[in-house]
Design a protein around this motif. Structure first.
Motif, PDB file in Angstrom:
ATOM      1  N   GLY A 259      34.479  29.746  37.641  1.00 26.72           N
ATOM      2  CA  GLY A 259      35.853  29.621  37.172  1.00 26.72           C
ATOM      3  C   GLY A 259      35.990  30.270  35.811  1.00 26.72           C
ATOM      4  O   GLY A 259      35.418  31.341  35.580  1.00 26.72           O
ATOM      5  N   HIS A 260      36.680  29.591  34.900  1.00 18.60           N
ATOM      6  CA  HIS A 260      37.000  30.264  33.632  1.00 18.60           C
ATOM      7  C   HIS A 260      36.913  29.448  32.362  1.00 18.60           C
ATOM      8  O   HIS A 260      36.850  30.003  31.275  1.00 18.60           O
ATOM      9  N   ASN A 261      36.987  28.128  32.473  1.00 18.63           N
ATOM     10  CA  ASN A 261      37.293  27.362  31.276  1.00 18.63           C
ATOM     11  C   ASN A 261      36.063  26.645  30.697  1.00 18.63           C
ATOM     12  O   ASN A 261      35.526  25.741  31.332  1.00 18.63           O
ATOM     13  N   VAL A 292      28.760  31.753  37.224  1.00 19.06           N
ATOM     14  CA  VAL A 292      29.415  32.663  38.157  1.00 19.06           C
ATOM     15  C   VAL A 292      30.731  33.112  37.498  1.00 19.06           C
ATOM     16  O   VAL A 292      31.409  32.319  36.846  1.00 19.06           O
ATOM     17  N   CYS A 293      31.083  34.369  37.676  1.00 21.77           N
ATOM     18  CA  CYS A 293      32.355  34.910  37.169  1.00 21.77           C
ATOM     19  C   CYS A 293      32.527  34.643  35.670  1.00 21.77           C
ATOM     20  O   CYS A 293      31.564  34.692  34.916  1.00 21.77           O
ATOM     21  N   CYS A 294      33.761  34.332  35.249  1.00 22.21           N
ATOM     22  CA  CYS A 294      34.005  34.271  33.801  1.00 22.21           C
ATOM     23  C   CYS A 294      33.432  33.030  33.133  1.00 22.21           C
ATOM     24  O   CYS A 294      33.026  33.083  31.966  1.00 22.21           O
ATOM     25  N   THR A 295      33.369  31.916  33.847  1.00 22.77           N
ATOM     26  CA  THR A 295      32.676  30.766  33.267  1.00 22.77           C
ATOM     27  C   THR A 295      31.240  31.161  32.955  1.00 22.77           C
ATOM     28  O   THR A 295      30.665  30.744  31.947  1.00 22.77           O
ATOM     29  N   HIS A 310      28.716  37.740  40.209  1.00 19.38           N
ATOM     30  CA  HIS A 310      30.107  38.120  39.959  1.00 19.38           C
ATOM     31  C   HIS A 310      30.968  37.652  41.128  1.00 19.38           C
ATOM     32  O   HIS A 310      30.465  37.042  42.082  1.00 19.38           O
ATOM     33  N   ASN A 311      32.255  37.973  41.048  1.00 14.60           N
ATOM     34  CA  ASN A 311      33.190  37.382  42.005  1.00 14.60           C
ATOM     35  C   ASN A 311      32.883  37.711  43.466  1.00 14.60           C
ATOM     36  O   ASN A 311      32.989  36.858  44.339  1.00 14.60           O
ATOM     37  N   LEU A 312      32.467  38.939  43.724  1.00 17.40           N
ATOM     38  CA  LEU A 312      32.161  39.306  45.115  1.00 17.40           C
ATOM     39  C   LEU A 312      30.959  38.523  45.644  1.00 17.40           C
ATOM     40  O   LEU A 312      30.825  38.293  46.844  1.00 17.40           O
ATOM     41  N   GLN A 331      40.994  29.578  38.832  1.00 18.13           N
ATOM     42  CA  GLN A 331      41.098  31.040  39.002  1.00 18.13           C
ATOM     43  C   GLN A 331      39.883  31.719  39.652  1.00 18.13           C
ATOM     44  O   GLN A 331      38.743  31.437  39.301  1.00 18.13           O
ATOM     45  N   CYS A 332      40.194  32.625  40.555  1.00 23.66           N
ATOM     46  CA  CYS A 332      39.210  33.512  41.214  1.00 23.66           C
ATOM     47  C   CYS A 332      38.246  32.775  42.146  1.00 23.66           C
ATOM     48  O   CYS A 332      37.144  33.263  42.405  1.00 23.66           O
ATOM     49  N   ILE A 333      38.645  31.597  42.613  1.00 26.93           N
ATOM     50  CA  ILE A 333      37.768  30.796  43.476  1.00 26.93           C
ATOM     51  C   ILE A 333      38.179  31.058  44.930  1.00 26.93           C
ATOM     52  O   ILE A 333      39.280  30.687  45.335  1.00 26.93           O
ATOM     53  N   ALA A 443      36.749  46.500  32.146  1.00 28.03           N
ATOM     54  CA  ALA A 443      37.126  45.112  32.389  1.00 28.03           C
ATOM     55  C   ALA A 443      37.465  44.932  33.861  1.00 28.03           C
ATOM     56  O   ALA A 443      37.670  45.898  34.581  1.00 28.03           O
ATOM     57  N   GLY A 444      37.524  43.684  34.252  1.00 27.71           N
ATOM     58  CA  GLY A 444      38.007  43.381  35.592  1.00 27.71           C
ATOM     59  C   GLY A 444      36.926  43.000  36.572  1.00 27.71           C
ATOM     60  O   GLY A 444      35.849  42.541  36.172  1.00 27.71           O
ATOM     61  N   CYS A 445      37.208  43.243  37.824  1.00 27.03           N
ATOM     62  CA  CYS A 445      36.537  42.552  38.915  1.00 27.03           C
ATOM     63  C   CYS A 445      35.634  43.489  39.714  1.00 27.03           C
ATOM     64  O   CYS A 445      35.677  44.688  39.529  1.00 27.03           O
ATOM     65  N   PRO A 446      34.868  42.926  40.648  1.00 27.39           N
ATOM     66  CA  PRO A 446      34.200  43.759  41.635  1.00 27.39           C
ATOM     67  C   PRO A 446      35.092  43.835  42.867  1.00 27.39           C
ATOM     68  O   PRO A 446      35.410  42.813  43.448  1.00 27.39           O
ATOM     69  N   SER A 447      35.500  45.023  43.263  1.00 30.99           N
ATOM     70  CA  SER A 447      36.362  45.128  44.446  1.00 30.99           C
ATOM     71  C   SER A 447      35.525  45.343  45.686  1.00 30.99           C
ATOM     72  O   SER A 447      34.685  46.241  45.734  1.00 30.99           O
ATOM     73  N   THR A 473      33.721  43.271  29.660  1.00 30.41           N
ATOM     74  CA  THR A 473      34.020  41.834  29.793  1.00 30.41           C
ATOM     75  C   THR A 473      34.102  41.487  31.282  1.00 30.41           C
ATOM     76  O   THR A 473      34.061  42.370  32.129  1.00 30.41           O
ATOM     77  N   GLY A 474      34.266  40.219  31.572  1.00 29.00           N
ATOM     78  CA  GLY A 474      34.586  39.762  32.933  1.00 29.00           C
ATOM     79  C   GLY A 474      33.482  40.045  33.939  1.00 29.00           C
ATOM     80  O   GLY A 474      32.301  40.107  33.605  1.00 29.00           O
ATOM     81  N   CYS A 475      33.889  40.234  35.182  1.00 29.07           N
ATOM     82  CA  CYS A 475      32.893  40.483  36.220  1.00 29.07           C
ATOM     83  C   CYS A 475      32.255  41.848  36.072  1.00 29.07           C
ATOM     84  O   CYS A 475      31.134  42.073  36.528  1.00 29.07           O
ATOM     85  N   THR A 476      32.960  42.776  35.434  1.00 32.91           N
ATOM     86  CA  THR A 476      32.362  44.080  35.163  1.00 32.91           C
ATOM     87  C   THR A 476      31.108  43.902  34.292  1.00 32.91           C
ATOM     88  O   THR A 476      30.135  44.644  34.438  1.00 32.91           O
ATOM     89  N   SER A 524      34.234  37.059  28.456  1.00 31.60           N
ATOM     90  CA  SER A 524      34.940  36.827  29.720  1.00 31.60           C
ATOM     91  C   SER A 524      36.212  37.671  29.733  1.00 31.60           C
ATOM     92  O   SER A 524      36.473  38.422  28.792  1.00 31.60           O
ATOM     93  N   CYS A 525      37.023  37.522  30.784  1.00 28.87           N
ATOM     94  CA  CYS A 525      38.262  38.323  30.840  1.00 28.87           C
ATOM     95  C   CYS A 525      39.215  37.996  29.698  1.00 28.87           C
ATOM     96  O   CYS A 525      39.875  38.886  29.181  1.00 28.87           O
ATOM     97  N   VAL A 526      39.307  36.721  29.306  1.00 33.48           N
ATOM     98  CA  VAL A 526      40.205  36.452  28.168  1.00 33.48           C
ATOM     99  C   VAL A 526      39.686  37.135  26.904  1.00 33.48           C
ATOM    100  O   VAL A 526      40.440  37.436  25.987  1.00 33.48           O
ATOM    101  N   VAL A 559      41.119  43.853  41.199  1.00 35.33           N
ATOM    102  CA  VAL A 559      41.358  42.875  42.262  1.00 35.33           C
ATOM    103  C   VAL A 559      42.547  41.974  41.920  1.00 35.33           C
ATOM    104  O   VAL A 559      43.500  41.860  42.676  1.00 35.33           O
ATOM    105  N   GLN A 560      42.490  41.362  40.763  1.00 28.61           N
ATOM    106  CA  GLN A 560      43.347  40.225  40.470  1.00 28.61           C
ATOM    107  C   GLN A 560      44.655  40.617  39.778  1.00 28.61           C
ATOM    108  O   GLN A 560      44.706  41.593  39.036  1.00 28.61           O
ATOM    109  N   GLU A 561      45.674  39.798  39.960  1.00 23.48           N
ATOM    110  CA  GLU A 561      46.925  39.974  39.210  1.00 23.48           C
ATOM    111  C   GLU A 561      46.652  39.950  37.706  1.00 23.48           C
ATOM    112  O   GLU A 561      47.307  40.624  36.918  1.00 23.48           O
ATOM    113  N   LYS A 562      45.657  39.150  37.322  1.00 22.90           N
ATOM    114  CA  LYS A 562      45.328  39.039  35.892  1.00 22.90           C
ATOM    115  C   LYS A 562      44.907  40.390  35.317  1.00 22.90           C
ATOM    116  O   LYS A 562      45.194  40.702  34.168  1.00 22.90           O
ATOM    117  N   ALA A 563      44.211  41.179  36.133  1.00 26.55           N
ATOM    118  CA  ALA A 563      43.787  42.491  35.649  1.00 26.55           C
ATOM    119  C   ALA A 563      45.004  43.401  35.480  1.00 26.55           C
ATOM    120  O   ALA A 563      45.030  44.262  34.593  1.00 26.55           O
TER     121      ALA A 563
HETATM  122  O1  BF8 Z   1      39.050  36.603  34.905  1.00 26.08           O
HETATM  123  S1  BF8 Z   1      36.837  39.740  36.372  1.00 26.08           S
HETATM  124  S2  BF8 Z   1      37.222  38.419  39.551  1.00 26.08           S
HETATM  125  S3  BF8 Z   1      36.362  36.057  37.333  1.00 26.08           S
HETATM  126  S4  BF8 Z   1      39.867  38.312  37.343  1.00 26.08           S
HETATM  127 FE1  BF8 Z   1      38.206  36.968  38.335  1.00 26.08          FE
HETATM  128 FE2  BF8 Z   1      38.227  39.519  38.040  1.00 26.08          FE
HETATM  129 FE3  BF8 Z   1      36.044  38.182  37.790  1.00 26.08          FE
HETATM  130 FE4  BF8 Z   1      37.334  36.300  35.422  1.00 26.08          FE
HETATM  131 NI1  BF8 Z   1      38.680  38.442  35.432  1.00 26.08          NI
END
Ligand code: BF8
Ligand code: SF4
Length: 633
Positions: A259-261, A292-295, A310-312, A331-333, A443-447, A473-476, A524-526, A559-563
């Motif tokens: 998760g993230h927090n 796992v992921c941003c946590t 990472h997220n994938l 988030q991202c679960i 930054a961002g995710c694994p697609s 940062t993040g999953c990257t 992390s992503c934040v 991947v994510q809207e957050k990105a």
């Molecule tokens: O906030 S990098 S898959 S975990 S959205 Fe999610 Fe993407 Fe990973 Fe972190 Ni960011």
């Protein structure tokens, strides 16, 4: 079966899933293909019940929705709603941490404390808070009030966190262009309002609203979250860690924090240590918390916890059968995880009232009872271990080592050893002489759509060869850690001569025997906020706009809207942002032109879409070259 397309440990778990008849994202993606073209181009509208309407941008079907909305309007409305999803996630995360901090100050959350007083006073001073004659608690409460103002004020005053963290020249620009934002919640409400049926039809006006939501995300989301994380849990410092699925240990109680927090994960880590004897009494060698992921990023950069996945890989890690508990916050679960966990002895534990999952155990985690709840969670994991003990597991052996924790404060500490009075000068000198050709933030995710092309790793290695420093940062950051790009060997192996020289000198200044890694893990992503803080410092030191710097951003596996909302913030700041795969804007000629061209005349930023890693790097290098030439370096 899809074979040999992913890195070895990932592929091994995909194969295991196949052998066990368990579905994974790879199969589910194939089952979705071909994915809807209208959706991919952004021209599908569901804003009212006369629809859903679909516009064929190639002129072979309807050219407007039932209400008359054009492809341009539909695409821009959809994009703004994506941004709202991203910004709401980040602002919600920041608010959660601020409120935890407030409860702690009020004596209602005794499990927490102020870990970084220096950061608290830095933030207070930046917010213009008069600290003379006030004690630490009073100062902290005033900081909280300033944060809550950004979520509640109804006047037009710019957000406190923009004034605190945004570069001065960009603040002026946003004010002149009418992009300044005041209250994150109001902006999110207005964006939802204007995109509902029968409101804003003007695509350009909608795109300007996207930039405003980008600012909401950047300041009331990312920066605010980072500042309160640091005050509560400490500002990260450089440390060595291990990464990849091989960090699981079959003889230990494995708890995967996802998760993230950090409000949750820091407490779980604390209790995993306190209950180590209970784990031993249950026949384990101890408790092994992995991230796992941003946590994972939050825990690794402050506490040195291994980065497992990472997220994938967040569902694949469960196929090891070695995870006793996967504890999630927000988030991202992936919804699939409970179904996979069910095939093993793994417990999935949800902790937020707005993030529940069928088949999971729910432990309502409130800051007021953080210790008791964390204790319960660790005990559930120990119980699960007892069920698993002695059963076969499959843990891929791969793991790499890396350095993490490159907060701006940590970077400046190293630079001060070279020039105590003007710490940024060594970096600026090396940018000028070309040893550092430029800087790119990844930054961002694994697609799942691009992972098998090794998109991120290929781009990073190409940039390093060209003396471009990479921050991530993040999953990257997980991807880079697993690829061995966060350690000193990578400096020797992948960097051009100029960058190598700089990283060796910095390693020496840091008191290490080795070079600094060529990819700096900033969190992390934040914590894309940390990258922005570094950029602000450079821009202000040189007295230039952000858009004049030889720097760029990349979300190579979006991947994510957050990105999307983070990327839009970076566009507002004036950066080129590389994106892959295609964002859902190509069905609108206006959105495509504005975001990839016209915007450069407004903020200096522009989107750059390219799915081929080599061509993407070429585009980034050309951009950096243009910026260098304009600066006369
Ligand atoms: O906030 S990098 S898959 S975990 S959205 Fe999610 Fe993407 Fe990973 Fe972190 Ni960011
Ligand atoms: Fe169709 Fe217009 Fe309704 Fe969208 S708002 S679904 S385009 S009628």
């Amino acid at each position: 079966m899809i074979r040999d397309q992913f890195d070895k440990p990932t592929q091994a778990l995909i194969d295991r899933a196949h052998d066990l008849g368990i579905s994974t994202g790879i199969e589910r993606l194939s089952a979705q293909e071909p994915q809807c073209g209208f959706g991919q181009l952004g021209t599908c509208c569901r804003m009212c019940y006369m629809g859903p309407c679909r516009i064929d941008p190639f002129g072979n079907g309807a050219s407007a929705g039932v209400c008359g909305a054009t492809a341009d309007t539909i695409v821009c409305r959809n994009l703004l709603r994506e941004e709202v999803g991203g910004a709401a996630s980040h602002v919600g995360h920041a608010r959660h941490v601020v409120l935890t901090f407030k409860k702690m100050l009020e004596g209602k959350a005794p499990g927490y404390r102020i870990a970084d007083r220096e950061k608290l006073y830095e933030v207070a001073a930046g917010l213009g808070i008069q600290t003379d004659g006030k004690d630490e608690k009073e100062v902290a409460m005033m900081v909280v009030e300033k944060a809550l103002e950004d979520l509640s004020r109804q006047d037009e005053e710019p957000m406190n966190w923009i004034k605190l963290r945004a570069p001065r020249k960009e603040i002026d620009l946003w004010s002149k262009k009418g992009l300044m934002v005041s209250n994150a919640h109001n902006e999110i409400e207005e964006a939802m309002h204007r995109t509902s049926m029968g409101n804003d039809e003007d695509p350009v006006n909608l795109l300007l609203a996207c930039l405003k939501i980008g600012l909401v995300d950047g300041y009331a989301g990312l920066h605010m979250a980072t500042d309160f994380h640091d005050i509560l849990f400490g500002t990260p410092s450089v440390k060595k860690i291990e990464a990849n699925l091989g960090v699981l240990d079959k003889d230990m109680v494995n708890i995967a924090m996802h998760g993230h927090n950090p409000v949750l994960s820091e407490k779980i880590l604390e209790w995993s240590e306190k209950l180590s004897d209970e784990a031993k009494a249950a026949g384990a060698e101890g408790v092994n918390v992995v991230g796992v992921c941003c946590t994972g990023n939050e825990l690794t950069m402050r506490q040195g916890v291994p980065m497992a996945a990472h997220n994938l890989q967040s569902e694949l890690i469960l196929l090891t059968g070695a995870v006793d508990a996967m504890v999630v916050d927000m988030q991202c679960i992936w919804p699939s995880i409970t179904r996979i966990a069910d095939c093993f002895q793994t417990k999935v534990i949800t902790t937020e009232s707005f993030v529940k999952m069928q088949g999971a155990v729910h432990v309502a985690f409130e800051p007021e009872e953080a210790d008791r709840k964390a204790e319960d969670v660790v005990r559930l994991a120990i119980e699960a271990f007892k069920q698993r003990k002695g059963k076969d597991v499959f843990i891929p052996e791969e793991k790499s080592i890396g350095m993490v924790g490159f907060s701006v404060e940590a970077v400046l500490d190293v630079l001060k050893k070279i020039d105590a009075d003007d710490p940024l000068m060594p970096v600026i000198d090396n940018i000028k002489n070309g040893n550092i050709y430029g800087v790119v933030g990844f930054a961002g995710c694994p697609s799942i759509k691009l992972r098998n092309t090794f998109m991120t790793e290929t781009m990073v290695k190409e940039l390093l060869k060209n003396n471009v420093l990479v921050v991530t940062t993040g999953c990257t950051a997980h991807i880079c850690a697993q690829a061995g790009l966060l350690n000193s060997d990578a400096t020797e192996k992948y960097c051009g001569e100029g960058l190598k020289t700089v990283l060796k000198a910095l390693g020496k200044a840091a008191g290490l025997d080795v070079a600094l890694p060529p990819v700096w893990h900033m969190g992390s992503c934040v914590d894309n906020s940390r990258i922005a803080t570094l950029i602000k410092a450079l821009a202000e030191r040189l007295d230039v706009r952000v858009s004049q710097l030889p720097v760029a951003g990349s979300a190579p596996e979006l991947v994510q809207e957050k990105a999307v909302s983070i990327g839009t913030w970076l566009l507002a700041l004036g950066l080129m942002v590389h994106i892959a795969p295609h964002p859902r804007i190509l069905g609108s000629p206006i959105a495509t032109k504005v975001l990839t061209e016209t915007l450069e005349e407004i903020t200096g930023g522009k989107a750059f879409v390219e799915l081929d890693p080599y061509r993407a790097v070429e585009g980034l290098l050309n951009h950096i070259k243009t910026k260098r030439q304009a600066l006369g370096i």
